[in-house]
Design a protein around this motif. Sequence first.
Motif, mmCIF file in Angstrom:
data_model
loop_
_atom_site.group_PDB
_atom_site.id
_atom_site.type_symbol
_atom_site.label_atom_id
_atom_site.label_comp_id
_atom_site.label_asym_id
_atom_site.label_seq_id
_atom_site.Cartn_x
_atom_site.Cartn_y
_atom_site.Cartn_z
ATOM 1 N N PRO A 87 0.806 -1.232 0.000
ATOM 2 C CA PRO A 87 0.000 0.000 0.000
ATOM 3 C C PRO A 87 0.831 1.271 0.000
ATOM 4 O O PRO A 87 0.491 2.242 -0.683
ATOM 5 N N ARG A 88 1.907 1.282 0.786
ATOM 6 C CA ARG A 88 2.794 2.449 0.847
ATOM 7 C C ARG A 88 4.161 2.081 0.289
ATOM 8 O O ARG A 88 4.592 0.937 0.391
ATOM 9 N N ASP A 119 -0.037 2.708 -5.732
ATOM 10 C CA ASP A 119 -0.639 3.772 -6.534
ATOM 11 C C ASP A 119 0.248 4.181 -7.703
ATOM 12 O O ASP A 119 -0.241 4.392 -8.823
ATOM 13 N N LEU A 122 0.172 1.410 -10.372
ATOM 14 C CA LEU A 122 -1.099 1.341 -11.079
ATOM 15 C C LEU A 122 -1.270 2.501 -12.056
ATOM 16 O O LEU A 122 -1.922 2.350 -13.096
ATOM 17 N N ALA A 123 -0.681 3.643 -11.737
ATOM 18 C CA ALA A 123 -0.726 4.762 -12.684
ATOM 19 C C ALA A 123 0.014 4.404 -13.968
ATOM 20 O O ALA A 123 -0.428 4.754 -15.075
ATOM 21 N N LYS A 158 -7.453 -2.040 -4.937
ATOM 22 C CA LYS A 158 -6.868 -1.066 -5.857
ATOM 23 C C LYS A 158 -6.417 -1.707 -7.160
ATOM 24 O O LYS A 158 -6.540 -1.119 -8.244
#
Length: 325
Positions: A87-88, A119, A122-123, A158
């Motif tokens: 997650p991080r 994140d 995924l971008a 996500k």
Amino acid sequence: MARTLSSALFALDPERAHRAAVRSLALWGSLGTPFGGVVENSQGVAIAGIKFPNRVGLAAGFDKDAEAIAGLFALGFGAVEVGTLTPRAQPGNPKPRLFRLTEDEAVINRMGFNNGGVDAALARIAALKKRAGVLGINVGANKDSDDRVADYALGVAKAAPHADYITINVSSPNTPGLRDLQSRPALDELLAAADAARAGTPLFLKIAPDLDRAGIEGAVRAAIDNRIDALIVSNTTISRPPLESRYAGEAGGLSGKPLRALAMAKLIEAREASGGALPLISAGGIDSGDEARRRVDAGAAMVQIYSALVFKGPGLAREIARALR
């Protein structure tokens, strides 16, 4: 050109060589399909409703941050699995943490889920115009997490809109306590949370080769009970068969040729435990078309490779895919 590139990478520190390989593949992938693209087999294989163009996948750990997906498909892989993503963002374990055991055709790593966070990866995936094969996203928990089950559920939620399948990685030896999640009832709690978060995306579970037969049976039963779609057998091992390299005593997970016999044994145990109710993907020590065929004959629907690329070069995926036609 591939042989020249391999020789140049061997002259570098293993982790620097790995970064150079990822960057090169990212560049080449941006130019199209410099190595000829995915090898299409006439039948391919279907798992969880996903049609894989061939039976050869790239195991997680090579492209941790989803930087080189197009270039990796261009090597001929039917599936590319990125991650492990947490997650991080986290830096992973202190260096040195990656060791090339040339005499043994093996690798020891204690990377520790180093990645830029889910994140950011995924971008990059969302920005891909297209992908030639099946994309898997491997998710894990942050090392300092207070709630690892919540980390997995968040990663699954996500990743779900971007992945063809998601792999739950509870088998890395390099995050303290992570492998404890392979045992019931902890595994049931984790898989139930992942199932609730998947939004219809197939879920795979990756287990360690160091589980005993009872552990394999428990993991298989938990996977079936919690609607997991496939089992990846297996990750790196903390065991140490006889090794010749001076790095043999380094801590971390061992992969490559010395893992071959153990990985095959655990595949057979998982096949016996599942009774055919769970598709199996074999990983560990696969470095030729002949070895891949042995795994398929032993019950694997697909194979995954990674460490053998270090010693056999970037043409290995295409060689194996053609051997499995």
